[in-house]
Design a protein around this motif. Structure first.
Motif, short mmCIF file in Angstrom:
data_model
loop_
_atom_site.label_atom_id
_atom_site.label_comp_id
_atom_site.label_asym_id
_atom_site.label_seq_id
_atom_site.Cartn_x
_atom_site.Cartn_y
_atom_site.Cartn_z
N VAL A 1 0.70 -1.36 0.48
CA VAL A 1 -0.17 0.20 0.39
C VAL A 1 0.89 1.85 -0.05
CG1 VAL A 1 -1.73 -1.14 1.17
CG2 VAL A 1 0.05 0.28 2.28
N VAL A 2 1.99 1.00 -0.29
CA VAL A 2 2.71 2.55 0.11
C VAL A 2 3.97 2.01 -1.20
CG1 VAL A 2 4.82 3.15 1.24
CG2 VAL A 2 3.42 2.43 2.63
N GLY A 3 3.98 3.45 -2.22
CA GLY A 3 5.11 3.57 -2.89
C GLY A 3 6.40 3.83 -3.25
N TYR A 4 6.87 3.57 -3.44
CA TYR A 4 8.43 3.53 -2.76
C TYR A 4 9.55 3.81 -4.36
CZ TYR A 4 13.91 2.49 -1.53
OH TYR A 4 15.32 2.37 -1.32
N MET A 5 9.87 5.20 -4.28
CA MET A 5 10.81 5.49 -5.32
C MET A 5 12.42 5.55 -4.71
SD MET A 5 10.92 8.62 -7.52
CE MET A 5 12.61 9.22 -8.84
N PRO A 6 13.11 4.09 -4.72
CA PRO A 6 14.56 4.57 -4.32
C PRO A 6 15.52 5.60 -5.25
CG PRO A 6 14.56 2.90 -6.22
CD PRO A 6 12.94 2.98 -5.88
N GLU A 7 17.04 6.07 -4.33
CA GLU A 7 17.84 6.62 -4.49
C GLU A 7 18.63 5.96 -6.23
OE1 GLU A 7 20.98 9.62 -2.48
OE2 GLU A 7 20.41 7.56 -1.72
N HIS A 8 18.87 4.92 -5.33
CA HIS A 8 20.16 4.78 -6.89
C HIS A 8 19.07 4.01 -7.67
CE1 HIS A 8 18.60 1.36 -4.51
NE2 HIS A 8 17.97 0.36 -5.10
N ASP A 9 19.95 4.23 -8.92
CA ASP A 9 19.22 3.58 -10.19
C ASP A 9 19.50 2.63 -10.39
OD1 ASP A 9 19.17 3.25 -12.97
OD2 ASP A 9 21.11 4.17 -13.51
N CYS A 10 17.96 1.59 -10.29
CA CYS A 10 17.63 0.11 -10.38
C CYS A 10 17.19 -0.07 -11.77
CB CYS A 10 16.88 0.27 -9.47
SG CYS A 10 15.52 1.08 -9.53
N LEU A 11 17.32 0.34 -12.56
CA LEU A 11 16.40 0.30 -13.69
C LEU A 11 17.26 -0.85 -14.53
CD1 LEU A 11 14.64 3.52 -14.54
CD2 LEU A 11 13.55 1.69 -13.53
N PRO A 12 15.91 -2.00 -14.93
CA PRO A 12 17.02 -2.93 -15.96
C PRO A 12 16.77 -2.01 -17.51
CG PRO A 12 14.43 -3.39 -15.30
CD PRO A 12 15.04 -2.70 -14.85
N PRO A 13 18.67 -2.20 -17.73
CA PRO A 13 18.59 -1.63 -19.50
C PRO A 13 17.47 -1.96 -20.61
CG PRO A 13 20.24 -2.64 -18.46
CD PRO A 13 19.42 -2.51 -17.19
N ASP A 14 17.30 -3.46 -20.58
CA ASP A 14 17.04 -3.93 -21.68
C ASP A 14 15.51 -4.17 -21.56
OD1 ASP A 14 16.95 -5.66 -19.36
OD2 ASP A 14 17.20 -7.64 -20.88
N LEU A 15 14.72 -3.24 -20.54
CA LEU A 15 13.53 -3.77 -20.56
C LEU A 15 12.91 -1.89 -21.00
CD1 LEU A 15 11.95 -5.36 -17.70
CD2 LEU A 15 12.66 -6.11 -19.65
N SER A 16 11.58 -1.77 -22.00
CA SER A 16 10.73 -0.28 -21.61
C SER A 16 10.32 -0.45 -20.79
CB SER A 16 9.82 -0.57 -22.90
OG SER A 16 9.00 -1.51 -22.29
N ALA A 17 9.50 1.36 -20.57
CA ALA A 17 9.64 1.69 -19.42
C ALA A 17 8.03 1.24 -19.16
CB ALA A 17 8.90 2.80 -19.41
N THR A 18 7.30 0.96 -20.04
CA THR A 18 5.69 0.29 -20.06
C THR A 18 6.02 -0.83 -19.39
OG1 THR A 18 4.81 0.91 -21.81
CG2 THR A 18 4.40 -0.83 -21.03
N GLU A 19 6.95 -1.66 -20.36
CA GLU A 19 7.02 -3.09 -19.68
C GLU A 19 8.04 -3.82 -18.19
OE1 GLU A 19 9.15 -6.70 -23.29
OE2 GLU A 19 10.01 -4.29 -22.62
N PHE A 20 8.54 -2.32 -17.51
CA PHE A 20 9.51 -2.81 -16.18
C PHE A 20 7.90 -2.00 -15.39
CE2 PHE A 20 11.10 0.15 -12.72
CZ PHE A 20 10.85 -1.01 -12.31
N THR A 21 7.07 -1.08 -14.95
CA THR A 21 6.29 -0.71 -15.02
C THR A 21 5.00 -1.33 -15.01
OG1 THR A 21 6.92 1.69 -16.03
CG2 THR A 21 4.35 1.39 -14.21
N VAL A 22 4.87 -2.26 -15.81
CA VAL A 22 3.69 -3.43 -15.76
C VAL A 22 4.48 -4.23 -14.94
CG1 VAL A 22 2.23 -4.54 -16.84
CG2 VAL A 22 2.52 -2.55 -18.16
#
Length: 301
Positions: A76-97
């Protein structure tokens, strides 16, 4: 309603105490958690999410104990971390879904919510590009989107303007303010840039070395002081001398003068001095406290 509360919360590591008997209470709205790097901000957020065990004391988020109900808190809580944690080979849509599905949303709802939040953060046109080619600002927006995708009751944003240029910071701050003002989601946002929090927060918690320095509404930090700030195009020294001759207390501060208001007559003295010296007045404004002033005050013994 209390969004989060801690009672004598402590967290120690082998060579450092990150949190030292911290007791705070945070209500709805946008709350800033401010402190220098290493002050304990990120450690506090990880404890509140149930990702780190406290060494002592207690903490609750939305009435749930962080020691025993961490998984429920993270749903029930969203979290935006400080560090870069995004998989570079996924699109924003794939990751967010994917993050929406991880929070329990069905596939169709997850895709709809992902499209909505990516539009909100300004990435709708770029949503199918792989994130490895994103700029720092775009990556920060994806991290914000995934924190919002499951429609949380609150979001914890850890240094959301890190690495952004001035325009990017302004845009991120505007997004954060909208989250609280328009969507009704409570926000805890950390930053070591004090001016940012003054612009967007309703309440500010200041910590230093893991200890609480102050917790109060933003209006109390920025209340008027007993000084006025004066800036003239030329003749600053002459103006300071003239005011001192009339018994006024004047301090030079870069291109401005800080004049202590001892009585209403101080304003008359200022007006007369500027007119007598035929100066071009650029600025005359009531002095206000800033969050950074808290760090200049002597600590309680």
């Amino acid at each position: 309603m209390t969004i989060l509360a801690t009672d004598e919360l402590s967290r120690s590591f082998p060579r450092v105490t990150a949190l030292d008997r911290l007791t705070i209470s945070v209500g709805p709205g946008v709350t800033g958690l401010v402190g220098a790097n290493g002050a304990g901000k990120s450690t506090l957020i990880k404890i509140l999410l149930g990702l780190l065990e406290p060494s002592g004391g207690n903490a609750q988020v939305l009435g749930m104990d962080v020691r025993t109900r961490g998984a429920e808190i993270r749903r029930v809580v969203g979290y935006m971390p400080e560090h870069d944690c995004l998989p570079p080979d996924l699109s924003a849509t794939e990751f967010t879904v994917h993050m929406a599905r991880m929070s329990g949303l069905p596939r169709t709802a997850a895709r709809e919510r992902a499209a909505d939040v990516l539009r909100h953060v300004g990435l709708y046109e770029e949503r199918y590009r792989v994130m490895g080619g994103y700029s720092t600002g775009m990556k920060q927006r994806v991290k914000l989107a995934q924190a919002l995708v499951h429609d949380p009751q609150a979001v914890f944003l850890d240094e959301p303007t890190n690495g952004l240029d001035p325009q990017g910071r302004d845009e991120m701050l505007a997004l954060i303010r909208r989250i609280g003002a328009e969507f009704g989601i409570s926000v805890l946002v950390t930053s070591h840039l004090l001016g940012e929090l003054e612009r967007i927060c309703d309440h500010v918690v200041v910590i230093d070395g893991g200890r609480l320095l102050r917790s109060s509404a933003i209006a109390e930090f920025t209340q008027a002081t007993e000084t006025v700030t004066v800036e003239v195009e030329e003749g600053q020294e002459a103006l300071a001398s003239r005011l001192a001759e009339r018994g006024e207390s004047v301090t030079a501060d870069g291109r401005t003068l800080l004049v202590r208001v001892r009585a209403p007559e101080t304003y008359d003295a200022l007006r007369d001095a500027v007119a007598d010296l035929d100066l071009c007045l650029i600025r005359l404004e009531q002095g206000r406290r800033r969050i950074e002033d808290v760090f200049k005050e002597p600590a309680d013994v």
